[in-house]
Design an enzyme around this catalytic site. Structure first.
Site, mmCIF file in Angstrom:
data_model
loop_
_atom_site.group_PDB
_atom_site.id
_atom_site.type_symbol
_atom_site.label_atom_id
_atom_site.label_comp_id
_atom_site.label_asym_id
_atom_site.label_seq_id
_atom_site.Cartn_x
_atom_site.Cartn_y
_atom_site.Cartn_z
ATOM 1 N N ASP A 180 43.514 27.305 19.261
ATOM 2 C CA ASP A 180 42.702 26.530 20.205
ATOM 3 C C ASP A 180 43.525 26.165 21.435
ATOM 4 O O ASP A 180 44.755 26.217 21.411
ATOM 5 C CB ASP A 180 42.079 25.288 19.542
ATOM 6 C CG ASP A 180 43.073 24.461 18.736
ATOM 7 O OD1 ASP A 180 44.294 24.590 18.959
ATOM 8 O OD2 ASP A 180 42.635 23.688 17.876
ATOM 9 N N ASN A 188 37.436 14.299 12.044
ATOM 10 C CA ASN A 188 35.988 14.439 11.835
ATOM 11 C C ASN A 188 35.663 15.721 11.064
ATOM 12 O O ASN A 188 34.522 16.169 11.060
ATOM 13 C CB ASN A 188 35.265 14.445 13.186
ATOM 14 C CG ASN A 188 35.787 15.535 14.118
ATOM 15 O OD1 ASN A 188 36.700 16.275 13.766
ATOM 16 N ND2 ASN A 188 35.223 15.625 15.304
ATOM 17 N N HIS A 202 36.924 18.735 11.774
ATOM 18 C CA HIS A 202 36.979 19.976 12.551
ATOM 19 C C HIS A 202 38.139 20.870 12.090
ATOM 20 O O HIS A 202 39.127 20.406 11.537
ATOM 21 C CB HIS A 202 37.013 19.712 14.069
ATOM 22 C CG HIS A 202 38.294 19.187 14.633
ATOM 23 N ND1 HIS A 202 38.323 18.330 15.712
ATOM 24 C CD2 HIS A 202 39.589 19.391 14.310
ATOM 25 C CE1 HIS A 202 39.577 18.056 16.006
ATOM 26 N NE2 HIS A 202 40.356 18.678 15.180
ATOM 27 N N GLU A 239 34.061 21.595 16.453
ATOM 28 C CA GLU A 239 33.613 20.218 16.280
ATOM 29 C C GLU A 239 32.293 20.185 15.514
ATOM 30 O O GLU A 239 31.502 21.131 15.581
ATOM 31 C CB GLU A 239 33.391 19.595 17.666
ATOM 32 C CG GLU A 239 34.652 19.489 18.507
ATOM 33 C CD GLU A 239 35.499 18.282 18.175
ATOM 34 O OE1 GLU A 239 35.835 18.093 16.997
ATOM 35 O OE2 GLU A 239 35.823 17.533 19.107
HETATM 36 C C1 GLP Z 1 43.635 18.791 16.489
HETATM 37 C C2 GLP Z 1 43.685 20.317 16.653
HETATM 38 C C3 GLP Z 1 43.715 21.018 15.343
HETATM 39 C C4 GLP Z 1 44.635 20.264 14.409
HETATM 40 C C5 GLP Z 1 43.972 18.958 14.034
HETATM 41 C C6 GLP Z 1 44.828 18.056 13.166
HETATM 42 O O1 GLP Z 1 42.615 18.233 17.223
HETATM 43 N N1 GLP Z 1 42.634 20.880 17.435
HETATM 44 O O2 GLP Z 1 44.138 22.354 15.540
HETATM 45 O O3 GLP Z 1 44.836 21.036 13.257
HETATM 46 O O4 GLP Z 1 43.496 18.284 15.179
HETATM 47 O O5 GLP Z 1 45.943 17.554 13.881
HETATM 48 P P1 GLP Z 1 47.114 16.754 13.227
HETATM 49 O O6 GLP Z 1 47.828 17.721 12.353
HETATM 50 O O7 GLP Z 1 47.977 16.277 14.360
HETATM 51 O O8 GLP Z 1 46.501 15.638 12.446
#
Ligand code: GLP
Length: 243
Positions: A70, A138, A140, A145
């Site tokens: 992403d 959430n 995702h 989303e």
């Molecule tokens: C973000 C990214 C994801 C990531 C997720 C969890 O928004 N778009 O690719 O895996 O949220 O992030 P974290 O590991 O910092 O909790």
């Protein structure tokens, strides 16, 4: 079937070690694997551990192809918030992956068409071998989303307030978080031969149980992992709880 294979470990360090061992095994079995690489905080220790294995000669990722998961829209190429920059610092650089072995998401031009071409290119490569994913607050995956259909293509998305709030941890404040992004679609992701989901910390307790044990549907995109063919979830005790 039988659903995801769940590995509960003591803490984030143990998650990093178990996750790196898992990825190293996949690379040993499929040296030319196409690997989706999430950013976010959760897999950073995993990547560091994997890089240590590479330096010690215990893992050879030189033939893998790294696929971007992403990216925010609207940033200049050298912006500190670029998720590609984060991927480069945490994964591509430490593992010594050459530029020609990296597939980046489209960010400009006719994005709709470019995303269709991107998904076609993935298919032409034979699909994804491994997706290393984190879990959004959430539910995702990438920036798929809620609501996201399991067939969702790679596309432009508007980030939800919950995601913007969560991403503010990375860049300073909510105002520093871009509002739009491109994400690899849930469709190609769920078709990956192997999926590794890493989940850490108490704040993910509710959503990880909802994703793995709750009803399957677009309101929690990660819930579709319950029906994907080969999913391993490495979760630490803080996230999973004592159950
Ligand atoms: C973000 C990214 C994801 C990531 C997720 C969890 O928004 N778009 O690719 O895996 O949220 O992030 P974290 O590991 O910092 O909790």
């Amino acid at each position: 079937m039988g659903g995801p294979n769940l590995i509960v470990v003591d803490d984030h360090d143990a998650l990093s070690g178990a996750g790196a061992a898992f990825v190293a095994d996949v690379i040993r079995e499929r040296p030319a694997a196409s690997v989706v690489v999430a950013t976010g905080r959760t897999p950073m220790g995993l990547y560091a551990d994997l890089a240590a294995r590479v330096r010690a000669g215990r893992c050879d990722p030189s033939r893998i192809t790294a696929i971007q998961l992403d990216e925010y829209l609207g940033l200049g190429p050298d912006d500190r918030r670029s998720l590609f920059g984060w991927m480069r610092r945490s994964f591509l650089g430490p593992l010594g992956i050459e530029d020609e072995r990296v597939v980046r998401l489209p960010l400009d031009g006719d994005l709709g068409q470019a995303c269709v071409a991107f998904d076609r290119e993935l298919e032409a490569r034979g699909g994804l071998d491994l997706a290393i994913l984190g879990l959004g607050p959430n539910g995702h995956l990438g920036f798929n989303e809620p609501p996201s259909e399991p067939s969702a293509h790679t596309r432009r998305v508007r980030l939800s307030p919950v995601t913007i709030e969560a991403n503010a941890r990375y860049w300073g404040s909510v105002a520093d978080v871009p509002t739009e992004a491109v994400t690899l679609g849930l469709g190609p992701l769920l078709s990956a031969r192997t999926i590794l989901l890493v989940v850490s910390g108490e704040a993910k307790h509710g959503i990880v149980h909802r994703a793995l044990e709750g009803p399957v549907g677009p309101e929690v995109p990660a819930s579709f992992l319950q029906d994907a063919p080969d999913v391993t979830v490495v979760v630490d005790r803080a996230a999973w709880g004592d159950a």
